[in-house]
Scaffold this motif. Structure first.
Motif, mmCIF file in Angstrom:
data_model
loop_
_atom_site.group_PDB
_atom_site.id
_atom_site.type_symbol
_atom_site.label_atom_id
_atom_site.label_comp_id
_atom_site.label_asym_id
_atom_site.label_seq_id
_atom_site.Cartn_x
_atom_site.Cartn_y
_atom_site.Cartn_z
ATOM 1 N N UNK A 24 0.811 -1.214 0.000
ATOM 2 C CA UNK A 24 0.000 0.000 0.000
ATOM 3 C C UNK A 24 0.849 1.271 0.000
ATOM 4 N N UNK A 25 2.025 1.199 0.626
ATOM 5 C CA UNK A 25 2.888 2.383 0.683
ATOM 6 C C UNK A 25 4.298 2.005 0.253
ATOM 7 N N UNK A 26 5.106 3.035 0.032
ATOM 8 C CA UNK A 26 6.493 2.789 -0.376
ATOM 9 C C UNK A 26 7.390 3.831 0.272
ATOM 10 N N UNK A 27 8.664 3.489 0.391
ATOM 11 C CA UNK A 27 9.621 4.452 0.933
ATOM 12 C C UNK A 27 10.514 4.952 -0.192
ATOM 13 N N UNK A 28 10.435 6.252 -0.516
ATOM 14 C CA UNK A 28 11.305 6.773 -1.569
ATOM 15 C C UNK A 28 12.761 6.750 -1.099
ATOM 16 N N UNK B 59 11.770 0.044 13.655
ATOM 17 C CA UNK B 59 10.646 -0.430 12.833
ATOM 18 C C UNK B 59 9.408 0.441 13.032
ATOM 19 N N UNK B 60 9.097 0.753 14.290
ATOM 20 C CA UNK B 60 7.874 1.512 14.562
ATOM 21 C C UNK B 60 8.044 2.993 14.186
ATOM 22 N N UNK C 36 7.809 2.154 9.855
ATOM 23 C CA UNK C 36 6.357 2.311 9.724
ATOM 24 C C UNK C 36 5.871 3.715 10.094
ATOM 25 N N UNK C 37 6.723 4.508 10.727
ATOM 26 C CA UNK C 37 6.413 5.903 11.060
ATOM 27 C C UNK C 37 5.075 6.057 11.809
ATOM 28 N N UNK C 38 4.943 5.254 12.854
ATOM 29 C CA UNK C 38 3.772 5.284 13.732
ATOM 30 C C UNK C 38 2.467 5.029 12.986
ATOM 31 N N UNK C 39 2.552 4.363 11.863
ATOM 32 C CA UNK C 39 1.343 4.016 11.113
ATOM 33 C C UNK C 39 0.792 2.737 11.742
ATOM 34 N N UNK C 40 0.090 2.929 12.870
ATOM 35 C CA UNK C 40 -0.290 1.801 13.721
ATOM 36 C C UNK C 40 -1.171 0.790 13.002
ATOM 37 N N UNK C 41 -1.995 1.294 12.077
ATOM 38 C CA UNK C 41 -2.874 0.390 11.340
ATOM 39 C C UNK C 41 -2.041 -0.612 10.534
#
Lengths: 311, 223
Positions: free
Chosen positions: A272-276, B102-103, B107-112
């Motif tokens: 769903x997402x990506x890291x540039x 990781x968090x 994932x940058x606090x994207x908890x979902x």
């Protein structure tokens, strides 16, 4: 030590002035010199290009990242392995065998395939591992080449094959082999003929560095990066869907189509997402776009297809 | 006395003089160095991933070191028991740092997304479960806990190290795209260290070592 310093190149390969424009030889020399740390990074031969309508609005990833962060398992499985090990690859002379269901099969020298003036095509590049770049490719449409060799009416697919040369590709040597060689890929004929699909010979206006798939690679910007096969030596038109390397390695994870699709997750991670790449330690994730942002151009190729089934 | 046992005895003598306390900090140096490199832009195009994987790898290496203590004591007779608590706690610090990266950065606090990962992705499940198994061991890695719990209960609790080790290598194996040599080598070493514990005690080599260690400590594994 895989680096091969410049003086090891046989004198027969040093470019005489008369063939100064034979950029392949120049490329081999410059590449090897660069690998040996003798020249700065921008030593590749400039290519003659014309602008295109593609990607003028995109901001390219820095060249140092595009050329140092690569998946090219022929040179090792680490991201830095290709840039460290690919300098020794001989890219001149180079020829591509075109066979299968075409009216004009044959082995074509690279010089006869690549047009004198190529296009600048800046494309989004989305890896199946959920990172992305923007790459200013130099190339020409695959359809130009295919039209020249005249596909037969029975041709439905195009199969591609990468070089096998263990002497120069350390990833193909040794006890432990992560993939079957040669690396093979394929497209449906209509995908291959699509104007977005190009064969690239350069990036940032210069010859492709070996680690990016020199001297000739495929770029299919709406599919995950592994579909864009590197260092191509054979193109075969077929009637049946050809085997593809990652599909052979894990068929439940990598389909033949492998279109970028934020709604169809990889079995082991989300798409769903990506890291540039290039944003440093704090690089922000961004949403992945359907068909990697090329939905308007390519969605019609897949009308009526269940993209979850044909992933 | 054979040459090997002489060597082992000398080694044990030297090890006795090594103070443990500074090693708690020394063990964190590789991680701090990786973090510095990430900040200084020395980790290439994807410093986040390099940092995340670097911390994970150090956790796994210290786990292998921790689990090597018992086999090394049983066969060559090298006594590293004094260092085991330090090694084990170091595993925990690296896993905690790995999870934090990781968090926060990945994932940058994207908890979902994190919640979905935990529910759906085997390698995340393995990693998270390993972390959960490490927590009670880390909390009880002190003399007070050994006394409170009693030697037997404490030892049983710390047998969580075995499943945690297995989960850590599965986590690593599962996340790579193909079978590569690195993760397989770590998995093989883990299998060896755990497999050695299945060798019946009667066949163990140096009687002297075994009696000494059995008499004195609570932690020679029998599993």
């Amino acid at each position: 030590m895989a680096y091969r310093p410049v003086h090891k190149i046989p004198s027969s390969e040093i470019t005489p002035k008369s063939v100064y424009l034979n950029r392949r030889s120049l490329m081999a020399g410059a590449g090897a010199a660069f690998a040996a740390g003798m020249l700065p990074g921008h030593a590749w031969a400039k290519l003659e290009t014309k602008p295109s309508k593609y990607g003028a609005d995109l901001k390219p990833t820095a060249e140092e990242y595009i050329t140092s962060y690569n998946n090219f398992y022929e040179f090792g499985t680490g991201k830095a392995d290709p840039s460290e090990n690919a300098g020794s690859l001989t890219t001149s002379p180079w020829s591509v065998k075109v066979d299968g269901l075409v009216a004009k099969p044959g082995t074509l020298a690279l010089e006869d395939i690549v047009p004198k003036v190529q296009e600048d095509r800046t494309y989004r590049h989305r890896c199946v591992e959920a990172w992305s770049m923007v790459i200013p490719w130099v190339g020409f449409q695959l359809s130009d080449l295919l039209t020249k060799v005249e596909p037969l009416g029975s041709a439905k697919y195009v199969a591609f094959e990468t070089l096998v040369r263990p002497d120069e590709m350390p990833g193909q040597k040794g006890f432990f082999q992560p993939l079957d060689w040669p690396y093979v890929e394929g497209l449906r004929l209509d995908e291959a003929m699509h104007p977005l699909t190009i064969l690239a010979t350069g990036l940032y206006g210069e010859e492709l560095p070996n680690q990016n798939g020199a001297p000739l690679r495929l770029v299919v910007p709406w599919k995950y990066g592994f579909k864009s096969i590197k260092s191509i030596v054979r193109i075969t038109l077929t009637e049946k869907e050809p085997p593809t390397t990652w599909n052979k390695a894990a068929s439940n994870e990598y389909g033949f189509y492998s279109n970028v699709n934020p709604n169809v997750d990889h079995p082991r991670w989300s798409q769903a997402t990506e890291r540039p790449i290039g944003g440093g330690l704090l690089s922000q994730r961004q949403p992945t776009l359907m068909f990697n942002g090329y939905e308007d151009e390519v969605a019609s190729l897949y009308t009526g297809m269940d993209l979850k089934k044909y992933f | 006395m054979s040459a090997i046992s002489k060597l082992v005895d000398r080694l044990n003598g030297a090890l006795k003089r090594v103070p443990v306390l500074p090693l708690y900090f020394v063990a964190l140096v590789p991680g701090l160095w990786t973090f510095y490199q990430a900040l200084a832009g020395q980790l290439g195009a994807d410093p986040m991933r390099a940092l995340e994987q670097g911390l994970g790898l150090w956790a796994l290496r210290f786990m292998l070191a921790t689990l090597a203590v018992t086999p090394l004591m049983r066969w060559p007779g090298i006594r590293l028991l004094r260092f085991r608590r330090m090694l084990g706690l170091t595993v925990f610090w690296y896993v905690l740092a790995h999870l934090t990266v990781y968090i926060v950065l990945d994932q940058q606090f994207y908890w979902l997304a994190i919640a979905r990962d935990i529910l759906k992705r085997p390698y995340i499940i393995f990693g998270m479960t390993a972390f959960v198994a490490l927590v009670p061991m880390a909390i009880t890695s002190n003399d007070l806990s050994v006394r409170r719990l009693g030697a037997m209960a404490w030892r049983n609790l710390h047998r969580l190290a075995y499943p945690a080790g297995v989960l850590m290598v599965l986590h690593y194996l599962w996340l790579v795209k193909s079978w590569t040599a690195g993760p397989l080598a770590y998995a093989a070493l883990m299998a060896l260290l755990l497999g050695l514990r299945l060798v019946p005690r009667g066949s163990s080599g140096r009687r002297r070592t075994r009696e000494k260690s059995n008499a004195r400590n609570v932690s020679t594994a029998r599993a």
